[in-house]
Design an enzyme around this catalytic site. Sequence first.
Site, PDB file in Angstrom:
ATOM      1  N   GLU A  30      68.380  35.800  28.650  1.00 59.70           N
ATOM      2  CA  GLU A  30      68.953  34.841  27.966  1.00 59.70           C
ATOM      3  C   GLU A  30      69.905  35.335  26.840  1.00 59.70           C
ATOM      4  OE1 GLU A  30      66.607  31.740  26.549  1.00 59.70           O
ATOM      5  OE2 GLU A  30      68.227  30.632  25.601  1.00 59.70           O
ATOM      6  N   ARG A 255      53.536  40.079  31.575  1.00 60.40           N
ATOM      7  CA  ARG A 255      54.364  40.492  30.636  1.00 60.40           C
ATOM      8  C   ARG A 255      53.786  42.107  29.958  1.00 60.40           C
ATOM      9  NH1 ARG A 255      57.437  36.386  28.586  1.00 60.40           N
ATOM     10  NH2 ARG A 255      58.454  37.359  26.639  1.00 60.40           N
ATOM     11  N   LYS A 265      62.115  37.762  20.733  1.00 58.96           N
ATOM     12  CA  LYS A 265      63.243  37.803  20.253  1.00 58.96           C
ATOM     13  C   LYS A 265      63.210  36.978  18.939  1.00 58.96           C
ATOM     14  CE  LYS A 265      65.471  37.356  24.337  1.00 58.96           C
ATOM     15  NZ  LYS A 265      66.213  36.542  25.269  1.00 58.96           N
TER      16      LYS A 265
HETATM   17  P1  ATP Z   1      61.526  36.475  24.330  1.00 55.03           P
HETATM   18  O1  ATP Z   1      60.144  35.687  24.285  1.00 55.03           O
HETATM   19  O2  ATP Z   1      61.755  38.049  23.699  1.00 55.03           O
HETATM   20  O3  ATP Z   1      62.817  35.710  23.955  1.00 55.03           O
HETATM   21  P2  ATP Z   1      62.153  36.048  27.182  1.00 55.03           P
HETATM   22  O4  ATP Z   1      61.231  35.933  28.050  1.00 55.03           O
HETATM   23  O5  ATP Z   1      62.573  34.582  26.450  1.00 55.03           O
HETATM   24  O6  ATP Z   1      61.640  36.823  25.733  1.00 55.03           O
HETATM   25  P3  ATP Z   1      64.513  36.396  28.550  1.00 55.03           P
HETATM   26  O7  ATP Z   1      65.713  36.805  28.022  1.00 55.03           O
HETATM   27  O8  ATP Z   1      64.586  35.115  28.884  1.00 55.03           O
HETATM   28  O9  ATP Z   1      63.508  36.904  27.356  1.00 55.03           O
HETATM   29  O10 ATP Z   1      64.000  37.360  29.476  1.00 55.03           O
HETATM   30  C1  ATP Z   1      64.504  38.088  30.596  1.00 55.03           C
HETATM   31  C2  ATP Z   1      63.705  38.577  31.542  1.00 55.03           C
HETATM   32  O11 ATP Z   1      62.657  39.496  30.760  1.00 55.03           O
HETATM   33  C3  ATP Z   1      62.885  37.470  32.143  1.00 55.03           C
HETATM   34  O12 ATP Z   1      62.554  38.041  33.440  1.00 55.03           O
HETATM   35  C4  ATP Z   1      61.542  37.594  31.222  1.00 55.03           C
HETATM   36  O13 ATP Z   1      60.552  37.182  31.886  1.00 55.03           O
HETATM   37  C5  ATP Z   1      61.480  39.243  30.850  1.00 55.03           C
HETATM   38  N1  ATP Z   1      60.690  39.530  29.991  1.00 55.03           N
HETATM   39  C6  ATP Z   1      60.983  39.089  28.757  1.00 55.03           C
HETATM   40  N2  ATP Z   1      59.806  39.891  27.838  1.00 55.03           N
HETATM   41  C7  ATP Z   1      58.872  40.685  28.555  1.00 55.03           C
HETATM   42  C8  ATP Z   1      57.848  41.266  28.487  1.00 55.03           C
HETATM   43  N3  ATP Z   1      57.209  41.442  27.587  1.00 55.03           N
HETATM   44  N4  ATP Z   1      57.445  41.847  29.766  1.00 55.03           N
HETATM   45  C9  ATP Z   1      57.903  41.956  30.731  1.00 55.03           C
HETATM   46  N5  ATP Z   1      59.174  41.161  30.971  1.00 55.03           N
HETATM   47  C10 ATP Z   1      59.502  40.476  30.090  1.00 55.03           C
HETATM   48 MG    MG Z   2      63.500  32.945  27.018  1.00 49.77          MG
END
Ligand code: ATP
Ligand code: MG
Length: 538
Positions: A30, A255, A265
């Site tokens: 995102e 994760r 983030k």
């Molecule tokens: P954040 O909580 O930091 O905003 P998010 O999951 O909302 O992380 P996205 O941009 O939606 O971030 O994630 C893009 C991809 O990265 C998704 O497939 C998400 O599941 C994966 N991802 C995010 N954080 C992790 C992590 N700590 N370990 C593995 N995959 C991750």
């Molecule tokens: Mg997200």
Amino acid sequence: MQSENFIQDIVESDLAEGRVEKIRTRFPPEPNGYLHLGHAKAMYVDFGTAEKYGGKCNLFFDDTNPSKEKTEFVDAIRADIRWMGYTWDREVYASDFFDTIYAYAEKLIGMGKAFVCDLSAEEIKATRGTLTEPGTESPYRSRTPEENLKLFREMRDGKYADGEKCLRAKIDMASPNINLRDPVIYRILRAEHHRTGNKWCIYPMYDYAHPICDFLQGVTHSLCTLEFEDHRPLYDWVGITLGFAPKPRQIEFARLNVTNLVMSKRYLKKLVEEGTVHGWDDPRMPTLAGIRKRGIPPEAVRDFCARAGVAKAQSECEIGYFEAVVRDYLNLHAPRAMAVVDPLKLTITNYEGEEEVDFEINQLEEGAGTRKVKFSSTLYIERSDFSLDPPPKYYRLKPGGYVRLKNAYIIRADEVVRDENGEVTEVKCTYLPESRSGNDTSGIKAKGVLHWVEASSAVDAELRKYDHLLRDADYAGQDFSERLIRDSEHIFAAKAEPFLAENEGSYQLMRTGYYRAFREGGKLVLSEIVSLKDNFNK
Ligand code: ATP
Ligand code: MG
């Protein structure tokens, strides 16, 4: 080819049994912030699995939430993926598909599978039920498809205020899975979108849009993290109800969690906004921009993701393990160089003129070779490498004692010069001309080997050392701000060989640690990557 994890097992059986011919995955950030180490793991899974099985991976920007998304983040995400060494096939945005996603909503309405609901967000929440009790059906659930279609089009055309109505899937208010209790699939939101501007005032919800976007891109395996496991029934409901064939398959993995790091983030943004760090790319940040600025090569990050493994079970990895992987990589690949912290002048009274000595770039890397380093009668060593009153077994420089200057000669300390406070400002030595490294016939054994910097050519440097940004958690769920180490950057004056000022890169500074050398506003900065010692017990 050998499967390395449960996702690869699934892919292999899908390929072997002909359910798919070629796999396609997507990496779905995102664009609401910078990528972090957790995303490197997701990239390793998404791009890595596609690469391994001869498939393709798309870069999919999940931009269904217009108020938080920015083009600045889109550009940063692209740069980070490239830096990691991955290449995407198609670059797509959820917003590319807004028209089709909208058309599918009208189709669901026509099928009697979606309805316009007038309940407020709070009322919907209050009637959703609990894990043990079913929800209550909305009084608007029995609207006819014709009425729903008319209202939905009016929603799209801006007839209603934000939050006044929404579109909900009509599934099952008694489902044991709360995500299936008539979830909201469209909401009214007047916000400027970073790509579609003000074209839309209704936006699809992630759970509804994602399976459609996957299908439209030809994704075969939609790999995501464990928090989406409970959403999979909805993912499947959308695909099955809309008749997607072949229907993409969602697979969840754990994760990446690392002690002393926060991978969210939202929290990282707070650190930037509150000025706790210098920016998204502060070397203490677990963002890929920070990791890059720190001097950690992408190969080490990939290696770490591979070694950390892909599993279904939640776990937490020690920060020391990450650091050990980085250290292993740099030990093999980083060139060696010399800089001294807290410099002490050293004069060799019986040496005249100057020469160049051969300095080994990296003994562990085949063919790394040597480079020439200037040597003269005036050098700097580290103050902590000289002692007037040494403890037993002190192999560094002491009055009357011998040490070897790395890649040069054996010297003996003869006398010291002090300032008015009695502090030592200079050590006067003699050297053994026949002890030159590589051709030592002196017969003297010097146990200690010191690094040094030639004084006339030395460059002033600012050396920065770092603590972790966060203490390890004392208990589960401890607030991040309680764990924050505010004073985590430490600055020292150093003297460096001039080579470092001209060759930006990641180095092993002999006996000091792994450092990235770069120029900042004309000055040489040596910024710590990771310490020399391995405190982690693998
Ligand atoms: P954040 O909580 O930091 O905003 P998010 O999951 O909302 O992380 P996205 O941009 O939606 O971030 O994630 C893009 C991809 O990265 C998704 O497939 C998400 O599941 C994966 N991802 C995010 N954080 C992790 C992590 N700590 N370990 C593995 N995959 C991750
Ligand atoms: Mg997200």
